[in-house]
Motif scaffolding. Structure first.
Motif, PDB file in Angstrom:
ATOM      1  N   ALA A 101       0.835  -1.199   0.000  1.00  0.00           N
ATOM      2  CA  ALA A 101       0.000   0.000   0.000  1.00  0.00           C
ATOM      3  C   ALA A 101       0.866   1.244   0.000  1.00  0.00           C
ATOM      4  N   HIS A 102       0.320   2.284  -0.580  1.00  0.00           N
ATOM      5  CA  HIS A 102       0.877   3.623  -0.407  1.00  0.00           C
ATOM      6  C   HIS A 102       0.139   4.230   0.785  1.00  0.00           C
ATOM      7  N   TYR A 103       0.880   4.454   1.848  1.00  0.00           N
ATOM      8  CA  TYR A 103       0.338   5.118   3.030  1.00  0.00           C
ATOM      9  C   TYR A 103       0.450   6.616   2.778  1.00  0.00           C
ATOM     10  N   ALA A 104      -0.629   7.339   3.017  1.00  0.00           N
ATOM     11  CA  ALA A 104      -0.686   8.743   2.629  1.00  0.00           C
ATOM     12  C   ALA A 104      -1.172   9.620   3.772  1.00  0.00           C
ATOM     13  N   THR A 105      -0.653  10.839   3.779  1.00  0.00           N
ATOM     14  CA  THR A 105      -1.144  11.889   4.658  1.00  0.00           C
ATOM     15  C   THR A 105      -1.397  13.103   3.770  1.00  0.00           C
ATOM     16  N   THR A 106      -2.613  13.616   3.844  1.00  0.00           N
ATOM     17  CA  THR A 106      -2.968  14.769   3.024  1.00  0.00           C
ATOM     18  C   THR A 106      -2.893  16.061   3.828  1.00  0.00           C
ATOM     19  N   ASP A 107      -2.628  17.144   3.097  1.00  0.00           N
ATOM     20  CA  ASP A 107      -2.683  18.456   3.743  1.00  0.00           C
ATOM     21  C   ASP A 107      -3.964  19.188   3.358  1.00  0.00           C
ATOM     22  N   HIS A 108      -4.856  18.508   2.646  1.00  0.00           N
ATOM     23  CA  HIS A 108      -6.155  19.110   2.346  1.00  0.00           C
ATOM     24  C   HIS A 108      -6.960  19.219   3.641  1.00  0.00           C
ATOM     25  N   PRO A 109      -7.789  20.242   3.775  1.00  0.00           N
ATOM     26  CA  PRO A 109      -8.506  20.469   5.035  1.00  0.00           C
ATOM     27  C   PRO A 109      -9.644  19.482   5.313  1.00  0.00           C
ATOM     28  N   ALA A 110     -10.113  18.782   4.279  1.00  0.00           N
ATOM     29  CA  ALA A 110     -11.231  17.850   4.465  1.00  0.00           C
ATOM     30  C   ALA A 110     -10.982  16.600   3.621  1.00  0.00           C
ATOM     31  N   PRO A 111     -11.621  15.480   3.983  1.00  0.00           N
ATOM     32  CA  PRO A 111     -11.440  14.268   3.177  1.00  0.00           C
ATOM     33  C   PRO A 111     -12.056  14.427   1.788  1.00  0.00           C
TER      34      PRO A 111
END
Length: 175
Positions: A96-106
Motif C-alpha cells: 500500500a501507499h500510506y498517505a497523509t494529506t494536507d487538504h482540510p477535508a477528506p
C-alpha cells in the motif's frame, strides 16, 4: 537484497500534488479502515492488462472505495467499471501507499482523514465485457493485455513508480 533495494522508486517517499498527499509505499497491509482506494495489476495469462483513458494515460484499474463497501467488493466493482474484468482465482495483496494529506477535508465525507492508504493487489482476470465507464469515473477508451515488458514501459505514463509496482507484481504473483 530487500524489496526496497530492488524497487527504489516505489519505496521512495514522494508527493502526489493532485491530492496534496505525502506517500510512502510499504508491503505491510494497511488496516481496513484506512483503505480509501484499491488498484489491481491484472494478469491474463502471461500478459498484464492496462487501461487507456481520455488523457492518453495507460493505468491499472482501480479506484475509490464507496461508503460501507468492502475491499473485495470495491475491487470487483472497479475491475468491472474500468477494465470489464472479473477476477479468477486468489487475489494477492502487494502492499500500500500510506498517505497523509494536507487538504482540510477528506475527498469523500466517509473517508479517513488526514491519514489513508491506497491498497495494491495482483489478480488473474478474464476480460469478459466492456468497461462500464460510470459518469463520475475515468473515461476508459481502451483495455488491452500486453506482454510484461511492454506493459511495464507503458505504465510509466501514469508515474515512474508504477513500472516498479508492475515488476513487483510479476515477482510476487507470478514467481
Amino acid at each position: 537484497m530487500t524489496l526496497a533495494d530492488r524497487y527504489p522508486l516505489l519505496h521512495t517517499p514522494t508527493r502526489w500534488e493532485w491530492g496534496g498527499l505525502d506517500v510512502l509505499f510499504a508491503t505491510d497491509p494497511p488496516p481496513d479502515e484506512l483503505v480509501t482506494n484499491i488498484h489491481a495489476i491484472c494478469f491474463v495469462g502471461d500478459e498484464i492488462v492496462l487501461c487507456r483513458d481520455d488523457r492518453d494515460v495507460w493505468l491499472v484499474p482501480g479506484g475509490t472505495r464507496e461508503s460501507g463497501e468492502s475491499i473485495e467488493d470495491c475491487l470487483r466493482r472497479e475491475l468491472r467499471e474500468e477494465a470489464g474484468a472479473t477476477p479468477v482465482g486468489p487475489v494477492r495483496w502487494l502492499g500500500a501507499h500510506y498517505a497523509t494529506t494536507d487538504h482540510p477535508a477528506p475527498y469523500r465525507d466517509w473517508q479517513p482523514h488526514p491519514h489513508k492508504a491506497w491498497l495494491w493487489c495482483a489478480a488473474d482476470v478474464v476480460l469478459d465485457s466492456a468497461p462500464s465507464n460510470p459518469d463520475d469515473a475515468e473515461n476508459i477508451l481502451e483495455v488491452r493485455a500486453f506482454p510484461i515488458p511492454e506493459a511495464i514501459a507503458l505504465s510509466r505514463t501514469d508515474g515512474d513508480y508504477l513500472a516498479e509496482l508492475l515488476a513487483l507484481a510479476v515477482e510476487l504473483h507470478r514467481p
